[in-house]
Design an enzyme around this catalytic site. Sequence first.
Site, PDB file in Angstrom:
ATOM      1  N   LYS A 251     -10.479 -16.649   8.017  1.00 29.07           N
ATOM      2  CA  LYS A 251     -10.399 -15.580   7.021  1.00 29.07           C
ATOM      3  C   LYS A 251      -8.944 -15.369   6.630  1.00 29.07           C
ATOM      4  CE  LYS A 251     -11.064 -10.565   6.522  1.00 29.07           C
ATOM      5  NZ  LYS A 251     -11.445  -9.316   7.224  1.00 29.07           N
ATOM      6  N   ASP A 256      -5.793  -6.302   2.423  1.00 28.93           N
ATOM      7  CA  ASP A 256      -7.131  -5.759   2.234  1.00 28.93           C
ATOM      8  C   ASP A 256      -7.060  -4.261   1.990  1.00 28.93           C
ATOM      9  OD1 ASP A 256      -9.817  -5.278   2.129  1.00 28.93           O
ATOM     10  OD2 ASP A 256     -10.110  -5.368   4.301  1.00 28.93           O
ATOM     11  N   LYS A 263     -10.151   1.797   1.305  1.00 30.60           N
ATOM     12  CA  LYS A 263      -9.861   2.303   2.645  1.00 30.60           C
ATOM     13  C   LYS A 263      -9.049   3.596   2.556  1.00 30.60           C
ATOM     14  CE  LYS A 263      -9.376  -2.305   4.803  1.00 30.60           C
ATOM     15  NZ  LYS A 263     -10.442  -2.217   5.812  1.00 30.60           N
ATOM     16  N   ASP A 274      -4.836  -9.239   7.924  1.00 30.42           N
ATOM     17  CA  ASP A 274      -6.189  -9.713   7.641  1.00 30.42           C
ATOM     18  C   ASP A 274      -6.251 -11.196   7.279  1.00 30.42           C
ATOM     19  OD1 ASP A 274      -8.719  -8.713   7.921  1.00 30.42           O
ATOM     20  OD2 ASP A 274      -8.932  -8.060   5.853  1.00 30.42           O
ATOM     21  N   ASP A 333     -15.487  -3.564   0.967  1.00 30.41           N
ATOM     22  CA  ASP A 333     -14.601  -3.668   2.129  1.00 30.41           C
ATOM     23  C   ASP A 333     -15.200  -4.554   3.218  1.00 30.41           C
ATOM     24  OD1 ASP A 333     -12.285  -3.187   3.553  1.00 30.41           O
ATOM     25  OD2 ASP A 333     -13.052  -1.368   4.505  1.00 30.41           O
ATOM     26  N   GLU A 335     -15.478  -7.704   2.843  1.00 30.56           N
ATOM     27  CA  GLU A 335     -15.148  -8.874   2.028  1.00 30.56           C
ATOM     28  C   GLU A 335     -14.884 -10.125   2.846  1.00 30.56           C
ATOM     29  OE1 GLU A 335     -11.581  -8.337   3.911  1.00 30.56           O
ATOM     30  OE2 GLU A 335     -12.834  -6.765   3.048  1.00 30.56           O
ATOM     31  N   ARG A 337     -16.482 -11.485   5.276  1.00 31.88           N
ATOM     32  CA  ARG A 337     -17.670 -12.318   5.456  1.00 31.88           C
ATOM     33  C   ARG A 337     -18.038 -13.065   4.180  1.00 31.88           C
ATOM     34  NH1 ARG A 337     -20.918  -7.082   7.226  1.00 31.88           N
ATOM     35  NH2 ARG A 337     -18.807  -6.751   8.010  1.00 31.88           N
TER      36      ARG A 337
END
Length: 495
Positions: A251, A256, A263, A274, A333, A335, A337
């Site tokens: 990933k 993010d 968030k 991230d 959020d 995202e 996956r």
Amino acid sequence: MTVPRISVSAQPAIESTADVLVVGAVQGKDGPTLFADPSFAPLAEQFKAVGVSGAKDQVVRFAPVVGSARSIAVVGLGAVVTSESLRYAAGSAVRQLTGAATVAFALPLADAEQAAAVLEGAALGGYSFTTYRKASLAGTSLPTGDITVHTDQAAAGAVDRADVVAGAVSLVKDLVNTPPLDLYPESLTALAQAAAEGLPVTLTVWDEDQLVADGFGGIAGVGQGSTRPPRLVKVSYAPAGAAKHLALVGKGITFDTGGLSLKPPASMVGMKYDMTGAATVLAVTLAAARLNLNVRITAWLCIAENMPSGSAIRPNDVLSIRGGRTVEVLNTDAEGRLVLADGLVAAGEEEPDAIIDVATLTGAAVVALGTRYSAVLGDDDLVEHVLAASTSEGELAWPMPMPEELRALLNSDVADIANAKIGNTGGGMLLAAVFLREFIGSVGEGDNARTIPWAHLDIAGSAQLVGGGLGFTAPGPTGVTVRTLLRLAEDFSRP
């Protein structure tokens, strides 16, 4: 990055002229005992006077009463001397001996495994990141200069392997430490290309237009809200004659915000981390190439910046993942996956022997396991293999289940699957893995078809160390699972 040079010397440690000579102390009920070359036995008499306890992460420095070094440092080994405690202690000593130009170790190592552990720990402990420091603050850590381990136990290649391991972990830390203003999909791609220069690897890059053309709707969708478009980077290491193929998917969300599912401010701080998964699979693949491992490794770096804007994906949008399966986005959020789904499908198309993905995926992993353990989910046999590798490297990991009943929570009214269940507060880490499992390919046909072995590593908690340093790790990015995955690659390389 700054990584110290390490070496081995058969010269008696008593003759060392290093700035600091490191000996050990073992913690015991009746007080500490000296763990050092016998020539340093007189130091034991000074233990009580200088407050040595032998506890882990304790480093006490004083003027020598024996030897030629400028000073002596005693590092705590804890209650038991093992390869892992030696790796930890060596790294802790180097990390805390700031300002020393040269360091030497005078430890009575029993075998090549212990020698390798000290070399590796020392190399890892010397990392520092000063790119964004003022000149007046630079040089507070050990400079790129000399760490010597006095032993005749080191196996051939131990120094080189320790250098490679430390370099791989340091690459991850450098990339994660870089602020998101400077690290974004295009620049991360360029840094990956620079890191791979001169190695027997091939890089293939998909830009935003190619991602759409080739059906990578997860990466393209997550990245479409940013002015800095997404990338997919494939790093291929394929030595001639390799019998096994390991696929690694990372990933790579360079920042993010949560997208339109924004968030809160406190949760957004630290979201430069991230992209740790993508940095990890890059570093492991390049390290395998440096070590000339006889295993094919393909790393997939799924890179995007998740930003809110007029072009960002919305809740209820439907994305088409590589291969055609559709996902209704209920939480922008969730995202990570989505980008991993594209990478997992692409990895499966090459029919590797195993697929492992690495991601700072869920806050639920922190709730379940805290900040030291990495979660491992997936197929039982591969999970056990990953756990064995993590144990051998002293990295903390824990197996977690994927309950079948969770799949129903991801049913969508309009698409093949949803990326989240709004309002569900239980088992978020497990639910994310259940989602990812839907995108693991198979090999063979009919009755001979079998799903490709797969494991998912959620490092949301363990990727960052908050507070004081521990062992060879300073506060900040940890480079966790690099050593585990490299050990796993070495296992795959054996007949």
